[in-house]
Scaffold this active site. Structure first.
Site, PDB file in Angstrom:
ATOM      1  N   ARG A 255       0.853  -1.183   0.000  1.00 25.93           N
ATOM      2  CA  ARG A 255       0.000   0.000   0.000  1.00 25.93           C
ATOM      3  C   ARG A 255       0.892   1.238   0.000  1.00 25.93           C
ATOM      4  NH1 ARG A 255      -3.341  -2.926  -1.325  1.00 25.93           N
ATOM      5  NH2 ARG A 255      -5.447  -3.293  -0.506  1.00 25.93           N
ATOM      6  N   GLU A 284      -4.024   6.976  -5.699  1.00 23.83           N
ATOM      7  CA  GLU A 284      -4.134   6.135  -6.899  1.00 23.83           C
ATOM      8  C   GLU A 284      -5.377   6.577  -7.650  1.00 23.83           C
ATOM      9  OE1 GLU A 284      -3.976   2.006  -5.831  1.00 23.83           O
ATOM     10  OE2 GLU A 284      -1.957   2.203  -5.029  1.00 23.83           O
ATOM     11  N   HIS A 303      -1.016  -0.443  -9.809  1.00 21.02           N
ATOM     12  CA  HIS A 303      -1.629  -1.379  -8.851  1.00 21.02           C
ATOM     13  C   HIS A 303      -2.175  -2.630  -9.551  1.00 21.02           C
ATOM     14  CE1 HIS A 303      -3.544  -1.459  -4.583  1.00 21.02           C
ATOM     15  NE2 HIS A 303      -3.244  -2.679  -5.002  1.00 21.02           N
TER      16      HIS A 303
HETATM   17  C1  GLV Z   1      -4.544  -5.530  -3.602  1.00 18.45           C
HETATM   18  O1  GLV Z   1      -3.829  -4.620  -3.333  1.00 18.45           O
HETATM   19  C2  GLV Z   1      -5.301  -6.250  -2.640  1.00 18.45           C
HETATM   20  O2  GLV Z   1      -5.367  -5.853  -1.473  1.00 18.45           O
HETATM   21  O3  GLV Z   1      -5.902  -7.272  -3.033  1.00 18.45           O
END
Ligand code: GLV
Length: 339
Positions: A255, A284, A303
């Site tokens: 994160r 993001e 991501h």
């Molecule tokens: C992705 O970042 C998730 O938490 O699945």
């Protein structure tokens, strides 16, 4: 933004529960909900985020919410939903976007998608580490821009894994998956840190438990694999970068909020560390004029840690199954335990 309407799908007359799905999902997952006979589904039928105001206006009286990591399921949403809300199921392993303490107080069950994304996320972590350390994006850009004049002894040289020390912050399933995949590259030593030692996993990998400052100071590669909590928020700050080697490669696929991005920018620009590879940022998406994007030694991905076709379909199905189990007051296939 194009207007998208929330559409009810395959309503069953007898369906006693209403479920809000905040995004377009694979058909297999929607079918699980719509053929259950248990719920009426309202879906934000778009690949783009459901605006928060729309989420608030759709929430009243809802029994379940199927959300994504980009939806903030905060106290305001829970208040808007009211006492009917029994279950929240997120299409992610992380649940830092959900007001967990509030869910606990209100007996709202929360489901997530652990395990099924471990391989995909470990894989992207290794891919990002290699791409960053060996400067793949920078080198490929030179080919396109005409910067490749001839073979030069020290041009585009990066860092290799052979004989290196890799520090993993958070030796959970993904952290272990990363270490297992990196081991065959000739890593000399694995270090890890976290809330407490994990001797079983660590022995298998030959990893040593050390305090974070030791890990930062001794690692050639620092890989963040832990979850975002109040304790880990902002953890990788100016002081942390100062402790790292000048040749260190920093990788984050967890994160963005665990990293002070201004400090990261300075560390990269001033040569405090060699390079960074990020699959996660704050915010993001990262604005296209963000200073980090101006740096050649910073690789930023949007991501995509769990983004394989099979993984995302499996995650979607699990998310739908969590909803149904929660509505039926049955054990959920993957439930976040709210202690
Ligand atoms: C992705 O970042 C998730 O938490 O699945």
């Amino acid at each position: 933004m194009a207007a998208h309407v929330a559409v009810p799908t395959a309503l069953s007359e007898a369906a006693p529960f209403s479920v809000l799905v905040t995004r377009r999902l694979p058909h297999s997952a929607m079918r699980i909900l719509s053929t259950s006979g248990l719920c009426e589904v309202q879906q934000w039928d778009s690949d783009e985020s459901m605006p928060h105001a729309e989420l608030l206006s759709r929430a009243p009286g809802i029994h379940a919410i199927l959300c994504l990591l980009s939806d903030y399921i905060d106290k305001e949403v829970l208040d808007a939903a009211g006492p009917n809300l029994k279950v929240i199921s997120t299409l992610s392993v992380g649940y830092d976007h959900i007001a967990i303490e509030e869910c606990k107080k209100r007996n709202i069950r929360v489901g997530n998608t652990p395990d099924v994304l471990t391989d995909a996320t470990a894989e992207i972590t290794v891919a990002l580490l290699l791409a960053t350390a060996r400067r793949l994006f920078e080198a490929a850009a030179e080919v396109k821009s005409g910067g490749w004049s001839t073979w030069k002894p020290m041009w585009m040289c990066g860092q290799g894994l052979s004989n290196s020390t890799v520090g993993i912050v958070g030796l959970g399933k993904i952290g272990c998956g990363v270490a297992e995949r990196l081991k065959p590259f000739g890593v000399k030593k694995f270090l890890y840190c976290g809330r407490h030692p994990k001797p079983d996993k660590a022995d298998r990998l030959g990893a040593d438990f050390v305090p974070l400052p030791t890990l930062l100071a001794e690692s050639d590669f620092v890989v963040l694999c832990c979850s975002l909590t109040p304790e880990t928020a902002g953890m990788v700050n100016e002081d942390a970068f100062r402790k790292m080697k000048n040749s260190a490669i920093f990788i984050n696929t967890s994160r963005g909020a665990m990293v002070d991005q201004d400090a990261l920018y300075s560390a990269l620009q001033e040569g405090q560390i060699a390079a960074a590879g990020l699959d996660v940022t704050t915010p993001e998406p990262l604005p296209t004029d963000h200073p980090l994007l101006s740096l050649k030694n910073c690789v930023v991905l949007p991501h995509i840690g769990s983004a394989t076709v099979a993984t995302r379909i499996t995650m979607s199905i699990l998310t739908a199954e969590n909803i149904l189990a929660g509505l039926r007051d049955q054990p959920m296939p993957a439930e976040v335990l709210l202690h």
